[in-house]
Design a protein around this motif. Sequence first.
Motif, short mmCIF file in Angstrom:
data_model
loop_
_atom_site.label_atom_id
_atom_site.label_comp_id
_atom_site.label_asym_id
_atom_site.label_seq_id
_atom_site.Cartn_x
_atom_site.Cartn_y
_atom_site.Cartn_z
N SER B 41 -65.14 -42.62 76.84
CA SER B 41 -66.27 -43.52 77.08
C SER B 41 -66.90 -43.95 75.77
O SER B 41 -67.23 -45.13 75.58
CB SER B 41 -67.33 -42.83 77.94
N ASP B 161 -64.52 -48.50 82.26
CA ASP B 161 -64.69 -47.07 82.02
C ASP B 161 -64.64 -46.31 83.35
O ASP B 161 -65.61 -46.26 84.09
CB ASP B 161 -66.04 -46.80 81.33
N GLU B 162 -63.48 -45.76 83.64
CA GLU B 162 -63.25 -45.02 84.89
C GLU B 162 -63.83 -45.76 86.10
O GLU B 162 -64.66 -45.23 86.83
CB GLU B 162 -63.87 -43.61 84.79
MG LIG Z 1 -66.33 -40.98 80.27
#
Ligand SMILES: [Mg+2]
Lengths: 218, 242
Positions: B41, B161-162
Amino acid sequence: MSDFDWGVIARSYSFLAEGMLLSALLVLVATVGGLIVGFGLALMRLSTHRLISVPAAGYVTVMRSLPLVLVLFWFYFLMPLAIGRPVGSLTSALIAFVLFEAAFYCEIIRAGIGSVRKGQSDAGLATGLRRWQVLRLIVMPQAMRAMGPLILNQIVIVFQDTSLVYVVSLHDFLTAASVIASRDGRATEMYSLVAVVYLMICLSITKAAEFYRRRRPS
Amino acid sequence: MIVLDDVHKFYGSQQILRGCSATISLGEVVVVCGPSGSGKSTLIKCINGLVPFERGSITVDGVSVSSPETDLPALRARIGMVFQSFELYPHMTALQNVSLAQVHVLKRSQKEADERSVKILTRVGLGGKLGNRPAELSGGQQQRVSIARALAMNPQAMLFDEPTSALDPEMINEVLEVMQELAVEGMTMIVVTHEMGFAQRVANRVLFMDRGEIVEDTPKDQFFTAPSSERAKQFLNQVLTH
Ligand SMILES: [Mg+2]
Ligand SMILES: Nc1ncnc2c1ncn2[C@@H]1O[C@H](COP(=O)(O)OP(=O)(O)OP(=O)(O)O)[C@@H](O)[C@H]1O
């Protein structure tokens, strides 16, 4: 019961109304001015530059630890010295109230802004919005949810605190009532009236806070 | 198009990124994976300047992210970003979420912005949810709105991000499908994800991160069949057996 003379209220009506007007003026100016200055202070405290955030934090700490009476006295005696001419008790009281309340509003606004997740401003910034746009369009509307009831609560406190202006010889509502009470020897009637009026005003503000909470569920 | 060169990031004395370098070309889809806390991240937030870094450089289309002369908001407007937790604005409808930055950043008129928002929301299958607030949408729908919000800006690249980690399993595919379509259309994408199926179908390359380092930067096929590092092998065993 025959000892009571409620007619005293009618007889002193205009004097009491003047006192109420002063209380209302103080609440209004303290709230609006306090919110504006408090917002500026809150932004300063949130700054990453220590040269900006530390003075603001110091100001807030000092103001919040001083009794309001002291601040009122201070501005009453210091303002004329600072600007070289007398300013009058009303002006000095208004300035004192604004600067005193600003410290409390600063903390309320800071808490409100702090209650909004950092991801929200990240999301706004990631779309290319500038910091002030993120604050105005994304953060503040959400912060209001947390702040609204706290601001209303603070207004109740300011309203109660307006009675302290008697120290710079101003007559707010409570002071006006106590003047009549001792002049006419009608303490019971006058202080009952004051209690009822304060109760009604504070209750309606509290109700407004509840209404606000219900209208904007978190 | 996006070039990372020896990026170092510290939080206090803790080093989070230890010299990350990578180049992402136009139209490439790069999947970033690695254990929790490895800095994925942080790395992608460095790319659009949401997280400042102490050493090294990142350039997007030749523009340095960390240079003080760079107009960071303008650069960010050209890179879409999608977050794990959606981060839709809860006080606005889906339509308002998608229109906001078009109006305030690209200076489109409200009408023009709304027209584009409707088009994009329809494209991600949410033409019927324009007036709904995020709280009235499922996780999968919220994430699609957030993809629409990014796409509405006509970005040159997208960072994810995910995007599916916070979703219930039955909603993961609706989001992955939207992303796959984007990839097929040639969008440059950096995707942090543990969806190895998606990586296998869509990615050109896989970056494997561990403890702040890009341990592996390999073409997709090689990553899955013959990862060169021991750590990547262990990681693959873990996620693929889940
Ligand atoms: Mg992360
Ligand atoms: N704001 C912060 N302050 C201090 N440390 C942070 C901060 N943000 C992240 N970290 C630390 O940086 C490291 C990397 O975090 P990061 O979120 O980039 O990892 P990640 O690979 O995305 O993990 P995950 O898979 O759990 O999302 C972690 O050790 C984390 O604790």
